[in-house]
Design a protein around this motif. Structure first.
Motif, short mmCIF file in Angstrom:
data_model
loop_
_atom_site.label_atom_id
_atom_site.label_comp_id
_atom_site.label_asym_id
_atom_site.label_seq_id
_atom_site.Cartn_x
_atom_site.Cartn_y
_atom_site.Cartn_z
N ASP A 24 0.55 -1.30 0.05
CA ASP A 24 -0.02 -0.18 0.04
C ASP A 24 0.83 1.18 -0.16
N LYS A 60 3.86 1.53 -1.55
CA LYS A 60 4.44 1.61 -2.68
C LYS A 60 3.35 2.16 -3.75
N ARG A 61 2.07 1.64 -3.43
CA ARG A 61 1.15 2.09 -4.27
C ARG A 61 0.83 3.57 -4.14
N ARG A 62 1.08 4.26 -2.81
CA ARG A 62 0.84 5.79 -2.57
C ARG A 62 1.79 6.37 -3.24
N MET A 91 3.69 5.42 -5.97
CA MET A 91 3.39 5.45 -7.47
C MET A 91 2.23 6.23 -7.97
N GLN A 92 1.08 6.43 -7.16
CA GLN A 92 -0.02 7.36 -7.57
C GLN A 92 0.42 8.73 -7.36
N SER A 121 -3.14 2.09 -15.56
CA SER A 121 -2.60 2.56 -14.27
C SER A 121 -3.20 1.44 -13.01
N LEU A 166 -0.66 -0.90 -10.74
CA LEU A 166 -0.53 -0.49 -9.28
C LEU A 166 -0.94 -1.85 -8.46
N VAL A 173 1.67 -4.69 -7.66
CA VAL A 173 2.80 -4.44 -6.70
C VAL A 173 2.82 -5.39 -5.91
N TRP A 179 4.90 -8.87 -10.38
CA TRP A 179 5.85 -7.88 -10.25
C TRP A 179 7.23 -8.54 -10.49
N TRP A 216 7.48 3.01 -17.00
CA TRP A 216 7.64 2.27 -15.74
C TRP A 216 7.77 0.82 -15.97
#
Length: 155
Positions: free
Chosen positions: A48, A50-52, A54-55, A84, A88, A91, A96, A115
């Motif tokens: 989560d 990592k997602r934050r 990337m977002q 996207s 995401l 991840v 991955w 990416w």
């Protein structure tokens, strides 16, 4: 600050990103001439978090991109989908892995940013023009790193 390894941003050698591009995505990147950086996540980073990151980078650095395409290599064939959310969602998942998925971010007239995940979820490779990396991507990484209470090292 939590006791953990910092988020490290490496400046890649010229052409290093191009050497990592899987065959199913080579055509899309042909002639792009992007510079690239590699992000190494803190060892204790959760999916989560990592997602934050990337977002936030996507919101900041790819704000002019109206189209994001996920290319995934499956059994020797490229699978293309709107990107996207799929990227995401991958991840720390089964996709991955370097060479399995690539996210392409398009502005109205050209490919803007690319990416690729690194091995076992520890890295994220980001390629774009030098000014996009310096003026948008790296400041975004610094800002969200501060929010998450991570130290960010630029190497």
């Amino acid at each position: 600050m939590r006791d953990e390894m910092p988020l490290i941003v490496f400046h890649d050698d010229p052409g290093e990103f191009a050497g990592l591009v899987p065959t199913f995505a080579e055509e899309a990147l042909r002639g792009s001439g992007f510079d690239s950086i590699t992000v190494q996540w803190p060892k204790t980073a959760h999916p989560d978090e990592k997602r934050r990151v990337m977002q936030f980078i996507m919101t900041t650095a790819a704000r002019d991109c109206r189209h994001r395409t996920l290319m995934a290599g499956k059994r020797g064939q490229a699978v293309v989908s709107e990107g996207s959310a799929g990227f995401l969602g991958a991840v720390d998942g089964l996709c991955w892995w370097l060479g399995e998925i690539v996210l392409l971010c398009y502005s109205p007239d050209h490919l803007t940013m690319v990416w690729m995940p690194g091995s076992d979820g520890a890295f994220l490779h980001i390629a774009a023009s030098r000014d996009v990396l310096a003026l948008h991507v790296q400041p975004a990484i610094q800002e969200i790193g501060f929010v998450l209470d991570w130290s960010v090292e630029l190497i």
